[in-house]
Design a protein around this motif. Structure first.
Motif, short mmCIF file in Angstrom:
data_model
loop_
_atom_site.label_atom_id
_atom_site.label_comp_id
_atom_site.label_asym_id
_atom_site.label_seq_id
_atom_site.Cartn_x
_atom_site.Cartn_y
_atom_site.Cartn_z
N PRO A 85 4.22 55.69 63.76
CA PRO A 85 4.88 56.91 63.31
C PRO A 85 6.08 56.60 62.41
O PRO A 85 6.73 55.56 62.58
CB PRO A 85 5.32 57.58 64.61
CG PRO A 85 4.45 56.98 65.67
CD PRO A 85 4.18 55.58 65.21
N SER A 86 6.39 57.48 61.49
CA SER A 86 7.44 57.22 60.50
C SER A 86 8.79 56.92 61.15
O SER A 86 9.52 56.04 60.69
CB SER A 86 7.57 58.37 59.51
OG SER A 86 7.87 59.57 60.19
N ARG A 87 9.13 57.59 62.21
CA ARG A 87 10.42 57.35 62.88
C ARG A 87 10.48 55.92 63.43
O ARG A 87 11.49 55.24 63.33
CB ARG A 87 10.60 58.36 64.00
CG ARG A 87 11.78 58.07 64.89
CD ARG A 87 11.87 59.08 65.98
NE ARG A 87 12.90 60.03 65.58
CZ ARG A 87 13.11 61.19 66.14
NH1 ARG A 87 12.35 61.59 67.11
NH2 ARG A 87 14.08 61.97 65.73
N ILE A 88 9.39 55.46 63.99
CA ILE A 88 9.35 54.10 64.55
C ILE A 88 9.19 53.07 63.43
O ILE A 88 9.74 51.98 63.50
CB ILE A 88 8.24 54.01 65.61
CG1 ILE A 88 8.65 54.91 66.78
CG2 ILE A 88 8.02 52.57 66.08
CD1 ILE A 88 7.59 55.19 67.78
N ASP A 89 8.49 53.44 62.37
CA ASP A 89 8.36 52.56 61.21
C ASP A 89 9.75 52.22 60.65
O ASP A 89 10.02 51.08 60.29
CB ASP A 89 7.50 53.22 60.14
CG ASP A 89 7.24 52.30 58.97
OD1 ASP A 89 6.59 51.25 59.18
OD2 ASP A 89 7.69 52.63 57.86
N ARG A 90 10.61 53.20 60.62
CA ARG A 90 11.99 52.98 60.14
C ARG A 90 12.70 51.96 61.04
O ARG A 90 13.40 51.07 60.56
CB ARG A 90 12.75 54.31 60.12
CG ARG A 90 14.16 54.18 59.66
CD ARG A 90 14.24 54.00 58.16
NE ARG A 90 15.63 53.95 57.78
CZ ARG A 90 16.17 52.99 57.04
NH1 ARG A 90 15.42 52.03 56.56
NH2 ARG A 90 17.43 53.00 56.76
N LEU A 91 12.52 52.05 62.35
CA LEU A 91 13.09 51.09 63.29
C LEU A 91 12.54 49.70 63.02
O LEU A 91 13.29 48.71 63.03
CB LEU A 91 12.78 51.52 64.73
CG LEU A 91 13.23 50.61 65.85
CD1 LEU A 91 14.75 50.51 65.90
CD2 LEU A 91 12.69 51.11 67.19
N PHE A 92 11.24 49.59 62.75
CA PHE A 92 10.63 48.30 62.44
C PHE A 92 11.22 47.72 61.16
O PHE A 92 11.43 46.52 61.06
CB PHE A 92 9.12 48.45 62.28
CG PHE A 92 8.36 48.54 63.58
CD1 PHE A 92 8.97 48.91 64.77
CD2 PHE A 92 7.02 48.25 63.60
CE1 PHE A 92 8.25 48.98 65.95
CE2 PHE A 92 6.28 48.33 64.78
CZ PHE A 92 6.91 48.69 65.96
N GLN A 93 11.51 48.56 60.16
CA GLN A 93 12.11 48.09 58.91
C GLN A 93 13.52 47.58 59.15
O GLN A 93 13.87 46.49 58.68
CB GLN A 93 12.13 49.22 57.88
CG GLN A 93 10.78 49.58 57.33
CD GLN A 93 10.85 50.78 56.39
OE1 GLN A 93 11.92 51.27 56.07
NE2 GLN A 93 9.69 51.24 55.96
N ILE A 94 14.31 48.35 59.86
CA ILE A 94 15.71 48.00 60.11
C ILE A 94 15.83 46.69 60.88
O ILE A 94 16.68 45.86 60.59
CB ILE A 94 16.43 49.14 60.87
CG1 ILE A 94 16.58 50.36 59.96
CG2 ILE A 94 17.79 48.69 61.39
CD1 ILE A 94 17.03 51.61 60.69
N THR A 95 14.97 46.49 61.86
CA THR A 95 15.06 45.31 62.72
C THR A 95 14.35 44.09 62.13
O THR A 95 14.48 42.99 62.67
CB THR A 95 14.44 45.60 64.10
OG1 THR A 95 13.06 45.95 63.94
CG2 THR A 95 15.18 46.70 64.83
N GLY A 96 13.60 44.28 61.06
CA GLY A 96 12.86 43.17 60.46
C GLY A 96 11.52 42.90 61.13
O GLY A 96 10.83 41.95 60.78
N LEU A 97 11.15 43.74 62.07
CA LEU A 97 9.88 43.55 62.77
C LEU A 97 8.68 43.67 61.84
O LEU A 97 7.67 43.00 62.03
CB LEU A 97 9.78 44.57 63.91
CG LEU A 97 8.84 44.25 65.05
CD1 LEU A 97 9.15 42.90 65.67
CD2 LEU A 97 8.90 45.33 66.11
N LYS A 98 8.83 44.48 60.79
CA LYS A 98 7.73 44.62 59.83
C LYS A 98 7.43 43.31 59.11
O LYS A 98 6.33 43.11 58.62
CB LYS A 98 8.04 45.71 58.81
CG LYS A 98 7.85 47.10 59.38
CD LYS A 98 7.89 48.14 58.31
CE LYS A 98 6.48 48.29 57.77
NZ LYS A 98 6.28 49.50 57.00
#
Length: 113
Positions: A85-98
């Motif tokens: 989901p977009s909200r969690i995708d943003r968290l993945f981007q911020i943390t570098g998990l992506k």
């Protein structure tokens, strides 16, 4: 507890773990207790975590995914994450998990590493 989990196996040696609800400090240990044994069992060539129905994830959820990724490298099992989901995708981007996870789009094509 606001989290449900369900598994779906196929004949190609793959399993999908569907998460629905919140992955937080309270529910993350349950995800880890279910996910890590699947990865380490050597029964599956690939484990996919489907996040389409996850409404919230905090840092403990991120920690579970990192732990699962380490377990997958140890066991030789491929680990994928899909339908973020977009909200969690943003968290993945911020943390570098992506940058460290293999993320598959809803159409099945790889998005990231």
């Amino acid at each position: 507890m606001n989290l449900t989990m369900r598994e779906q196996e196929n004949e190609q040696g793959e399993v999908i773990l569907f998460l629905q609800g919140e992955v937080d400090a309270y529910t993350a240990p349950m995800v880890s207790e279910r996910l890590t044994p699947i990865i380490l069992s050597n029964r599956f060539a690939s484990v996919t975590i489907d996040l389409a129905e996850v409404t919230y994830m905090d840092s403990t959820g991120i920690g579970v995914l990192i732990g699962a990724l380490k377990a997958s490298k140890q066991s030789g099992c491929s680990m994928l994450v899909r339908r973020i989901p977009s909200r969690i995708d943003r968290l993945f981007q911020i943390t570098g998990l992506k940058d460290i996870l293999t993320i598959v789009s809803s159409e099945g094509g790889k998005e990231t590493k």
